[in-house]
Motif scaffolding. Structure first.
Motif, PDB file in Angstrom:
ATOM      1  N   CYS A  29      -1.210  12.550   6.145  1.00  0.00           N
ATOM      2  CA  CYS A  29      -2.129  12.986   5.185  1.00  0.00           C
ATOM      3  C   CYS A  29      -3.022  13.897   6.016  1.00  0.00           C
ATOM      4  CB  CYS A  29      -2.700  11.855   4.837  1.00  0.00           C
ATOM      5  SG  CYS A  29      -3.514  10.818   6.337  1.00  0.00           S
ATOM      6  N   GLN A  30      -3.023  14.197   7.256  1.00  0.00           N
ATOM      7  CA  GLN A  30      -3.688  15.244   7.825  1.00  0.00           C
ATOM      8  C   GLN A  30      -5.132  14.661   8.209  1.00  0.00           C
ATOM      9  OE1 GLN A  30      -2.639  18.350   9.076  1.00  0.00           O
ATOM     10  NE2 GLN A  30      -0.760  17.119   8.758  1.00  0.00           N
ATOM     11  N   LYS A  31      -5.619  13.279   8.230  1.00  0.00           N
ATOM     12  CA  LYS A  31      -6.835  13.076   8.210  1.00  0.00           C
ATOM     13  C   LYS A  31      -6.773  12.436   9.845  1.00  0.00           C
ATOM     14  CE  LYS A  31      -7.459  10.900   3.340  1.00  0.00           C
ATOM     15  NZ  LYS A  31      -7.759   9.904   2.546  1.00  0.00           N
ATOM     16  N   THR A  32      -8.196  12.494  10.223  1.00  0.00           N
ATOM     17  CA  THR A  32      -8.349  12.274  11.586  1.00  0.00           C
ATOM     18  C   THR A  32      -8.884  10.528  11.620  1.00  0.00           C
ATOM     19  OG1 THR A  32      -8.753  14.575  12.355  1.00  0.00           O
ATOM     20  CG2 THR A  32      -9.593  12.774  13.666  1.00  0.00           C
ATOM     21  N   HIS A  33      -8.463  10.074  12.554  1.00  0.00           N
ATOM     22  CA  HIS A  33      -8.759   8.688  12.681  1.00  0.00           C
ATOM     23  C   HIS A  33      -9.071   8.255  13.969  1.00  0.00           C
ATOM     24  CE1 HIS A  33      -7.251   8.145   8.799  1.00  0.00           C
ATOM     25  NE2 HIS A  33      -5.949   8.746   9.213  1.00  0.00           N
ATOM     26  N   SER A  34      -9.758   7.345  14.519  1.00  0.00           N
ATOM     27  CA  SER A  34     -10.416   7.036  15.704  1.00  0.00           C
ATOM     28  C   SER A  34     -10.423   5.451  16.047  1.00  0.00           C
ATOM     29  CB  SER A  34     -11.473   7.521  16.110  1.00  0.00           C
ATOM     30  OG  SER A  34     -12.742   6.905  15.165  1.00  0.00           O
ATOM     31  N   ALA A  35     -10.393   5.266  17.337  1.00  0.00           N
ATOM     32  CA  ALA A  35     -10.620   3.613  17.845  1.00  0.00           C
ATOM     33  C   ALA A  35     -11.445   3.895  19.013  1.00  0.00           C
ATOM     34  CB  ALA A  35      -9.348   3.009  17.830  1.00  0.00           C
ATOM     35  N   THR A  36     -11.869   2.830  19.301  1.00  0.00           N
ATOM     36  CA  THR A  36     -13.038   2.550  20.637  1.00  0.00           C
ATOM     37  C   THR A  36     -12.961   1.105  20.889  1.00  0.00           C
ATOM     38  OG1 THR A  36     -14.303   4.316  20.234  1.00  0.00           O
ATOM     39  CG2 THR A  36     -15.228   2.692  21.544  1.00  0.00           C
ATOM     40  N   VAL A  37     -12.600   0.762  22.263  1.00  0.00           N
ATOM     41  CA  VAL A  37     -12.817  -0.672  22.691  1.00  0.00           C
ATOM     42  C   VAL A  37     -14.339  -1.136  22.686  1.00  0.00           C
ATOM     43  CG1 VAL A  37     -12.375  -2.162  24.805  1.00  0.00           C
ATOM     44  CG2 VAL A  37     -10.540  -0.176  24.023  1.00  0.00           C
ATOM     45  N   THR A  38     -14.565  -2.006  22.095  1.00  0.00           N
ATOM     46  CA  THR A  38     -16.193  -2.499  22.132  1.00  0.00           C
ATOM     47  C   THR A  38     -16.510  -3.535  22.764  1.00  0.00           C
ATOM     48  OG1 THR A  38     -15.723  -3.759  20.129  1.00  0.00           O
ATOM     49  CG2 THR A  38     -16.251  -1.490  19.754  1.00  0.00           C
ATOM     50  N   ALA A  39     -15.416  -4.582  23.351  1.00  0.00           N
ATOM     51  CA  ALA A  39     -15.469  -5.584  24.102  1.00  0.00           C
ATOM     52  C   ALA A  39     -14.350  -6.022  24.768  1.00  0.00           C
ATOM     53  CB  ALA A  39     -16.027  -6.750  23.159  1.00  0.00           C
ATOM     54  N   GLY A  40     -14.692  -6.359  26.153  1.00  0.00           N
ATOM     55  CA  GLY A  40     -13.359  -6.781  27.186  1.00  0.00           C
ATOM     56  C   GLY A  40     -13.139  -5.871  28.089  1.00  0.00           C
ATOM     57  N   PRO A  41     -12.171  -6.132  28.969  1.00  0.00           N
ATOM     58  CA  PRO A  41     -11.306  -6.970  28.694  1.00  0.00           C
ATOM     59  C   PRO A  41     -11.803  -8.321  29.013  1.00  0.00           C
ATOM     60  CG  PRO A  41     -10.752  -5.791  30.843  1.00  0.00           C
ATOM     61  CD  PRO A  41     -12.159  -5.105  30.052  1.00  0.00           C
ATOM     62  N   ASN A  42     -11.462  -9.431  28.246  1.00  0.00           N
ATOM     63  CA  ASN A  42     -11.783 -10.751  28.817  1.00  0.00           C
ATOM     64  C   ASN A  42     -10.656 -11.434  29.349  1.00  0.00           C
ATOM     65  OD1 ASN A  42     -13.926 -10.646  27.044  1.00  0.00           O
ATOM     66  ND2 ASN A  42     -12.738 -10.788  25.524  1.00  0.00           N
TER      67      ASN A  42
ATOM     68  N   CYS B 174      -2.218   6.722   4.344  1.00  0.00           N
ATOM     69  CA  CYS B 174      -0.962   6.600   3.702  1.00  0.00           C
ATOM     70  C   CYS B 174       0.161   5.983   4.301  1.00  0.00           C
ATOM     71  CB  CYS B 174      -0.394   8.270   4.219  1.00  0.00           C
ATOM     72  SG  CYS B 174      -0.634   8.646   5.751  1.00  0.00           S
ATOM     73  N   ARG B 175      -0.355   4.785   5.294  1.00  0.00           N
ATOM     74  CA  ARG B 175       0.487   3.785   5.712  1.00  0.00           C
ATOM     75  C   ARG B 175       1.591   4.744   6.737  1.00  0.00           C
ATOM     76  NH1 ARG B 175      -3.090   0.440   5.694  1.00  0.00           N
ATOM     77  NH2 ARG B 175      -1.433  -1.036   6.404  1.00  0.00           N
ATOM     78  N   GLU B 176       1.403   5.797   7.227  1.00  0.00           N
ATOM     79  CA  GLU B 176       2.378   6.241   7.974  1.00  0.00           C
ATOM     80  C   GLU B 176       2.475   5.617   9.409  1.00  0.00           C
ATOM     81  OE1 GLU B 176       5.303   9.401   9.444  1.00  0.00           O
ATOM     82  OE2 GLU B 176       4.780   8.390   7.485  1.00  0.00           O
ATOM     83  N   VAL B 177       3.329   5.403  10.140  1.00  0.00           N
ATOM     84  CA  VAL B 177       3.475   4.921  11.249  1.00  0.00           C
ATOM     85  C   VAL B 177       3.846   5.798  12.316  1.00  0.00           C
ATOM     86  CG1 VAL B 177       4.499   3.040  12.894  1.00  0.00           C
ATOM     87  CG2 VAL B 177       3.866   2.526  10.529  1.00  0.00           C
ATOM     88  N   HIS B 178       2.901   6.121  13.268  1.00  0.00           N
ATOM     89  CA  HIS B 178       3.380   7.057  14.289  1.00  0.00           C
ATOM     90  C   HIS B 178       4.471   6.620  15.039  1.00  0.00           C
ATOM     91  CE1 HIS B 178       2.934   9.745  17.910  1.00  0.00           C
ATOM     92  NE2 HIS B 178       2.035  10.425  17.459  1.00  0.00           N
ATOM     93  N   PRO B 179       5.572   7.517  15.285  1.00  0.00           N
ATOM     94  CA  PRO B 179       6.866   7.122  15.731  1.00  0.00           C
ATOM     95  C   PRO B 179       6.773   6.757  17.083  1.00  0.00           C
ATOM     96  CG  PRO B 179       6.854   9.559  15.657  1.00  0.00           C
ATOM     97  CD  PRO B 179       5.400   8.994  14.826  1.00  0.00           C
ATOM     98  N   ASN B 180       5.769   7.397  18.035  1.00  0.00           N
ATOM     99  CA  ASN B 180       5.850   6.847  19.567  1.00  0.00           C
ATOM    100  C   ASN B 180       4.506   6.086  19.820  1.00  0.00           C
ATOM    101  OD1 ASN B 180       7.769   9.137  19.864  1.00  0.00           O
ATOM    102  ND2 ASN B 180       6.217  10.514  19.637  1.00  0.00           N
ATOM    103  N   TRP B 181       4.785   5.407  20.881  1.00  0.00           N
ATOM    104  CA  TRP B 181       3.772   4.629  21.609  1.00  0.00           C
ATOM    105  C   TRP B 181       2.635   5.512  21.807  1.00  0.00           C
ATOM    106  CZ3 TRP B 181       3.798  -0.624  21.189  1.00  0.00           C
ATOM    107  CH2 TRP B 181       4.997  -1.409  21.106  1.00  0.00           C
ATOM    108  N   ILE B 182       1.436   5.052  21.836  1.00  0.00           N
ATOM    109  CA  ILE B 182       0.285   5.769  22.322  1.00  0.00           C
ATOM    110  C   ILE B 182      -0.589   4.995  23.272  1.00  0.00           C
ATOM    111  CG2 ILE B 182      -0.012   7.101  20.010  1.00  0.00           C
ATOM    112  CD1 ILE B 182      -2.593   4.395  20.905  1.00  0.00           C
TER     113      ILE B 182
END
Length: 242
Positions: A71-84, A37-45
């Motif tokens: 939009c009530q959708k759940t999303h995720s992120a994972t660090v896959t490499a690094g830190p370099n 939905c292109r919504e930007v979270h208002p706070n830093w995470i």
């Protein structure tokens, strides 16, 4: 996939990296946007590469899990490499610090909260507690000189899907470099097939920077290609061409 990219001017230090261990993790801080939905979270995470959270409705886990309020959708992120480690570069080229596998979200801005570390270029003196929220200066007693990190710039890079990139450039002049032999081809992109094989017309061949002649129509198998790009966006000297 996203990559956090740093460029900076290092003076007297090298191997700049986040202080990031399991006992004392670095918290990576971003602004996040939902790709649905292109919504930007208002706070830093913030999250670390060591913490794991369950993804609702899935057996998987991720370093960061977020439910978009719009939009009530759940999303995720994972660090896959690094830190370099960022290595000193006279041209101050951008270098990847971490790679991230992002599902349904994008990180659009980075804030360097937390401490960084580096080593003296000549003395190997360890410098810790470096704050990159602004330019950093210190003094290396062993080397007898000032050290610094200046002109700091952060970028979040998303690798380009090569197929649509190339399909959009059919009919334009491209440069192709092979994996071996210091061989490059310059020609007009005629077509690209489903296996990413490339067909060039009006092709010129360059070996070790020297023009060896015109070849006309040339088919180049994808597994032979090291790099390619638009001729109008690449300086010929960058590839060693004359």
């Amino acid at each position: 996939m996203l990559s956090l990219v740093l460029s900076a001017e290092l003076s007297g230090v090298n191997q700049l990296r986040p202080q990031d261990t399991e006992d004392d993790p670095y918290f990576y801080t971003f602004k996040v946007q939902c790709t649905s939905c292109r919504e930007v979270h208002p706070n830093w995470i913030s999250f670390t590469r060591f913490e794991q959270h369950e993804i609702p409705g899935s057996r998987g886990e991720a370093n960061f899990v977020w439910k978009c309020k719009l939009c009530q959708k759940t999303h995720s992120a994972t660090v896959t490499a690094g830190p370099n480690a960022y290595e000193a570069d006279e041209k101050r080229n951008g270098q990847k610090i971490i790679d991230l596998d992002c599902r349904g979200l994008e990180f659009i801005e980075f804030k360097p909260d937390g401490e960084w570390e580096a080593k003296g270029t000549e003395s190997s003196t360890p410098f810790t507690g470096i704050d990159l929220s602004d330019e950093w200066y210190d003094y290396d007693e062993k080397a007898g000189d000032e050290v610094s990190v200046k002109e700091i710039n952060w970028d979040i890079f998303q690798p380009v899907n090569p197929r649509p990139y190339l399909q959009a450039r059919v009919g334009t002049e491209m440069i192709v470099r092979l994996k071996w032999g210091q061989t490059e081809y310059k020609g007009t992109l005629e077509s690209i097939d489903s296996y990413m094989n490339v067909l060039l017309r009006d092709t010129e061949e360059f070996i070790d920077g020297k023009n060896t002649g015109s070849l006309g129509l040339v088919l180049i198998r994808c597994n032979n290609i090291l790099w390619m790009g638009s001729a109008d966006s690449v300086e010929m000297t960058e590839l060693g061409l004359k």
